[in-house]
Design a protein around this motif. Structure first.
Motif, mmCIF file in Angstrom:
data_model
loop_
_atom_site.group_PDB
_atom_site.id
_atom_site.type_symbol
_atom_site.label_atom_id
_atom_site.label_comp_id
_atom_site.label_asym_id
_atom_site.label_seq_id
_atom_site.Cartn_x
_atom_site.Cartn_y
_atom_site.Cartn_z
ATOM 1 N N GLY A 156 3.206 -6.832 0.674
ATOM 2 C CA GLY A 156 3.792 -8.122 0.362
ATOM 3 C C GLY A 156 3.642 -9.049 1.552
ATOM 4 N N LEU A 157 3.281 -10.295 1.299
ATOM 5 C CA LEU A 157 3.142 -11.288 2.364
ATOM 6 C C LEU A 157 4.208 -12.353 2.211
ATOM 7 N N LYS A 158 4.611 -12.921 3.319
ATOM 8 C CA LYS A 158 5.598 -14.003 3.289
ATOM 9 C C LYS A 158 4.941 -15.349 2.991
ATOM 10 N N ASP A 159 3.625 -15.374 2.896
ATOM 11 C CA ASP A 159 2.861 -16.584 2.608
ATOM 12 C C ASP A 159 3.082 -16.990 1.155
ATOM 13 N N PHE A 160 3.551 -18.213 0.919
ATOM 14 C CA PHE A 160 3.836 -18.631 -0.452
ATOM 15 C C PHE A 160 2.573 -18.867 -1.283
ATOM 16 N N THR A 161 1.416 -19.001 -0.645
ATOM 17 C CA THR A 161 0.188 -19.242 -1.408
ATOM 18 C C THR A 161 -0.432 -17.960 -1.944
ATOM 19 N N TRP A 162 -0.051 -16.828 -1.379
ATOM 20 C CA TRP A 162 -0.549 -15.530 -1.853
ATOM 21 C C TRP A 162 0.458 -14.473 -1.454
ATOM 22 N N LYS A 163 0.979 -13.773 -2.414
ATOM 23 C CA LYS A 163 2.063 -12.824 -2.170
ATOM 24 C C LYS A 163 1.598 -11.411 -1.863
ATOM 25 N N GLY A 164 0.284 -11.153 -1.832
ATOM 26 C CA GLY A 164 -0.210 -9.805 -1.565
ATOM 27 C C GLY A 164 -0.502 -9.083 -2.863
ATOM 28 N N GLY A 165 -0.283 -7.760 -2.879
ATOM 29 C CA GLY A 165 -0.542 -7.015 -4.101
ATOM 30 C C GLY A 165 -0.646 -5.532 -3.861
ATOM 31 N N ARG A 166 -1.254 -4.877 -4.824
ATOM 32 C CA ARG A 166 -1.468 -3.427 -4.798
ATOM 33 C C ARG A 166 -2.943 -3.200 -4.507
#
Length: 144
Positions: free
Chosen positions: A106-116
């Protein structure tokens, strides 16, 4: 012109527009051919960064680049383009999955939250997980 004819023309026009975008490659998903392509794509956005180990996911849509000094570079495909990021321990949270070759980020960046992210072998996932967890514990020690 009657309303049913107008509705039919609009629906047909939208359907033809969507089909034209699809058949001209607009719905194509970009993939990384090899680690060198990921490195070249990352260097376009961050030319002054030198990467160490590079880990590609099994679907070849994401690459993780070890940059040193507690940072990891990410090249991730979104549609037919690539998104690049540099993250630190403060920017990510990593958790384990039931599968040994998968990590959840998970990323704290609002433009991309990360993933699996699933890797072809458990060794790549373990190396990345270890690097990110080590960086997280280092950042926690520095904050204390």
């Amino acid at each position: 012109m009657s309303l049913p004819v107008l509705v039919a023309i609009v629906v047909l026009g939208i359907a033809l527009s969507v089909a034209a975008v699809h058949f001209t490659g607009g719905s194509k998903t970009a993939t990384l051919i090899d680690p060198d392509q990921a490195l070249r794509r990352f260097a376009e956005d961050f030319p002054d960064e030198a990467a160490g180990a590079i880990h590609l996911t099994a679907d070849a849509r994401t690459a993780f680049l070890h940059l040193g000094r507690g940072r990891v570079g990410i090249v991730h495909s979104i549609g037919d383009c690539f998104l690049t990021r540099i993250v630190t321990a403060a920017d990510v949270s990593v958790s384990s999955s039931e599968e040994t070759s998968t990590i959840l980020m998970g990323l704290k960046d609002f433009t991309w939250k990360g993933g699996r992210f699933r890797f072809a072998n458990a060794g790549d996932a373990q190396a990345l997980r270890k690097a990110l967890e080590a960086r997280q514990s280092d950042a926690t020690k520095e904050a204390a």
